[in-house]
Design a protein around this motif. Structure first.
Motif, PDB file in Angstrom:
ATOM      1  N   PHE A 232       0.828  -1.191   0.000  1.00 50.22           N
ATOM      2  CA  PHE A 232       0.000   0.000   0.000  1.00 50.22           C
ATOM      3  C   PHE A 232       0.866   1.246   0.000  1.00 50.22           C
ATOM      4  CE2 PHE A 232       0.750  -0.838   4.459  1.00 50.22           C
ATOM      5  CZ  PHE A 232       0.917   0.415   5.022  1.00 50.22           C
ATOM      6  N   ASN A 233       0.237   2.348  -0.336  1.00 48.81           N
ATOM      7  CA  ASN A 233       0.910   3.652  -0.310  1.00 48.81           C
ATOM      8  C   ASN A 233      -0.112   4.719   0.033  1.00 48.81           C
ATOM      9  OD1 ASN A 233      -0.056   3.284  -3.264  1.00 48.81           O
ATOM     10  ND2 ASN A 233       0.394   5.479  -3.122  1.00 48.81           N
ATOM     11  N   GLY A 275      -3.621   4.023  -1.695  1.00 53.81           N
ATOM     12  CA  GLY A 275      -3.651   2.959  -2.681  1.00 53.81           C
ATOM     13  C   GLY A 275      -3.300   1.632  -2.062  1.00 53.81           C
ATOM     14  N   TYR A 276      -3.955   0.568  -2.529  1.00 54.33           N
ATOM     15  CA  TYR A 276      -3.654  -0.779  -2.044  1.00 54.33           C
ATOM     16  C   TYR A 276      -3.475  -1.693  -3.243  1.00 54.33           C
ATOM     17  CZ  TYR A 276      -3.782  -5.061   0.684  1.00 54.33           C
ATOM     18  OH  TYR A 276      -3.453  -6.265   1.272  1.00 54.33           O
ATOM     19  N   HIS A 277      -2.368  -2.449  -3.257  1.00 59.85           N
ATOM     20  CA  HIS A 277      -2.038  -3.342  -4.362  1.00 59.85           C
ATOM     21  C   HIS A 277      -2.303  -4.782  -3.924  1.00 59.85           C
ATOM     22  CE1 HIS A 277      -0.021   0.056  -6.384  1.00 59.85           C
ATOM     23  NE2 HIS A 277       0.363   0.376  -5.158  1.00 59.85           N
ATOM     24  N   PHE A 278      -3.321  -5.395  -4.515  1.00 61.67           N
ATOM     25  CA  PHE A 278      -3.635  -6.779  -4.183  1.00 61.67           C
ATOM     26  C   PHE A 278      -2.572  -7.719  -4.729  1.00 61.67           C
ATOM     27  CE2 PHE A 278      -7.661  -4.490  -4.263  1.00 61.67           C
ATOM     28  CZ  PHE A 278      -8.207  -4.839  -3.033  1.00 61.67           C
ATOM     29  N   ASP A 279      -2.069  -7.410  -5.931  1.00 64.24           N
ATOM     30  CA  ASP A 279      -0.971  -8.139  -6.555  1.00 64.24           C
ATOM     31  C   ASP A 279      -0.391  -7.223  -7.618  1.00 64.24           C
ATOM     32  OD1 ASP A 279      -2.683  -8.387  -8.854  1.00 64.24           O
ATOM     33  OD2 ASP A 279      -3.551 -10.202  -7.989  1.00 64.24           O
ATOM     34  N   VAL A 280       0.444  -7.747  -8.503  1.00 66.25           N
ATOM     35  CA  VAL A 280       1.104  -6.886  -9.487  1.00 66.25           C
ATOM     36  C   VAL A 280       0.138  -6.344 -10.530  1.00 66.25           C
ATOM     37  CG1 VAL A 280       3.363  -7.978  -9.219  1.00 66.25           C
ATOM     38  CG2 VAL A 280       1.735  -8.898 -10.893  1.00 66.25           C
ATOM     39  N   ASN A 281      -1.041  -6.975 -10.651  1.00 65.97           N
ATOM     40  CA  ASN A 281      -1.992  -6.562 -11.685  1.00 65.97           C
ATOM     41  C   ASN A 281      -3.158  -5.730 -11.158  1.00 65.97           C
ATOM     42  OD1 ASN A 281      -1.240  -9.737 -12.677  1.00 65.97           O
ATOM     43  ND2 ASN A 281      -0.919  -8.072 -14.124  1.00 65.97           N
ATOM     44  N   ASN A 282      -3.566  -5.938  -9.910  1.00 66.26           N
ATOM     45  CA  ASN A 282      -4.806  -5.357  -9.401  1.00 66.26           C
ATOM     46  C   ASN A 282      -4.555  -4.420  -8.229  1.00 66.26           C
ATOM     47  OD1 ASN A 282      -7.042  -7.137 -10.841  1.00 66.26           O
ATOM     48  ND2 ASN A 282      -5.415  -8.529 -10.164  1.00 66.26           N
ATOM     49  N   SER A 283      -5.187  -3.257  -8.271  1.00 65.94           N
ATOM     50  CA  SER A 283      -5.048  -2.304  -7.177  1.00 65.94           C
ATOM     51  C   SER A 283      -6.270  -1.398  -7.113  1.00 65.94           C
ATOM     52  CB  SER A 283      -3.776  -1.466  -7.339  1.00 65.94           C
ATOM     53  OG  SER A 283      -3.837  -0.692  -8.533  1.00 65.94           O
TER      54      SER A 283
END
Length: 316
Positions: A232-233, A275-283
């Protein structure tokens, strides 16, 4: 996941505070001027993404503006990308309701220079109107007439706009500046006389008139500090937007055009994003702002009292 849900609820809760996002017709979310941009020391990056964005904004009066936007970013080569934004808007307020396709945004962005710590990007773009900004309503307030509604209620600004910008991005900082120039006037014909049965004339006259409006030139500056972690950021930033030349329109009741006093000046917002990144493709990302200052006279209908933006991003 509990941490993520808590953060989302906090940001949604901020929706009820006085806030303002980008009220400049959208150029502060195009290309190099977008908030929360990823930084990489690698030069050869082919960025391809689809972003689905929901936006809700309340105006200074009763209209509430909603929009769903599909935002495509397509890598052209190792150094450049093309962006297209397609919004659908719906607006509800005391004068009536309206819905339809919003203005189409097109932009080309190129990596101009990369060092060990910074990337410099430049953008050229345009806004394409989807209508002439003169939609009408027919209800009890209009006395049975088809009456043009104020720009707050329009799905398009009704003008062709040219856009340019540049940004400097590091792992922690984003600095961006841009300019938007309206090349044509719209055809909006809103008049107080079009609503003869409206019960509150004093309120009605708070809608600033600007028949066949040509907006002045806008210049923006974005300063953003980002904190990035594994999944996350979040960021804090400021977004001042200056209208450096006066709007121009027909003087109501005449056929003469004139510059409009009170339409220049700065609109300043303080912004926060998560921002939250579930994986390299989805956020996902959420952006909220707090309104600090605004211009005195706003016939263009761009001013917002409260803005919340929620996006899902898929990168491929």
């Amino acid at each position: 996941m509990r941490f993520l849900i808590t953060i989302i609820l906090l940001f949604v809760g901020f929706q009820f505070t006085y806030a303002q996002g980008c009220s400049d017709a959208g150029f502060c979310t195009m290309g190099a001027m977008k908030p929360d941009q990823n930084y990489s020391k690698r030069i050869a990056i082919k960025l391809r993404s689809v972003e689905l964005n929901y936006y809700k904004g309340t105006s200074l009066l009763t209209p509430v503006i909603h929009a769903m936007t599909v935002d495509f970013t397509l890598g052209i080569n190792d150094y450049s990308s093309f962006q297209i934004k397609l919004p659908y808007q719906w607006i509800k307020g005391n004068l009536g309701d309206n819905a339809g396709l919003g203005d189409i945004s097109l932009s080309y962005t190129r990596l101009l220079k990369a060092t060990d710590d910074w990337n410099i990007n430049g953008t050229l773009g345009a806004k394409i109107p989807t209508n002439d900004a003169n939609a009408t309503v027919n209800n009890e307030n209009t006395g049975g007439m088809d009456s043009p509604i104020h720009m707050y209620y329009q799905t398009s600004l009704g003008s062709y706009d040219a856009i340019a910008g540049i940004s400097a991005i590091s792992n922690n900082w984003l600095f961006a500046t841009g300019i938007q120039i309206a090349l044509t006037e719209n055809n909006n014909q809103f008049a107080w006389s079009g609503f003869p049965n409206y019960p509150d004339q004093e309120y009605l006259e708070k809608y600033n008139r600007g028949p066949e409006l040509k907006r002045g030139i806008d210049v923006m500056l974005r300063v953003e500090r980002n904190w990035r972690f594994t999944n996350f950021n979040f960021s804090l930033g400021a977004l001042p937007i200056w209208r450096i030349t006066k709007d121009e329109s027909i003087i109501p009741g005449t056929n003469e055009r004139a510059k409009l006093d009170g339409t220049t000046g700065m609109a300043l917002s303080v912004l926060a994003s998560f921002g939250y990144h579930f994986d390299v493709n989805n956020s996902i990302k959420i952006i909220q702002g707090i309104k600090i200052t605004d211009r005195d006279f706003n016939p263009d209908g761009l001013t917002r009292n409260d803005v919340l933006s929620i996006s899902y991003v898929y990168k491929f």
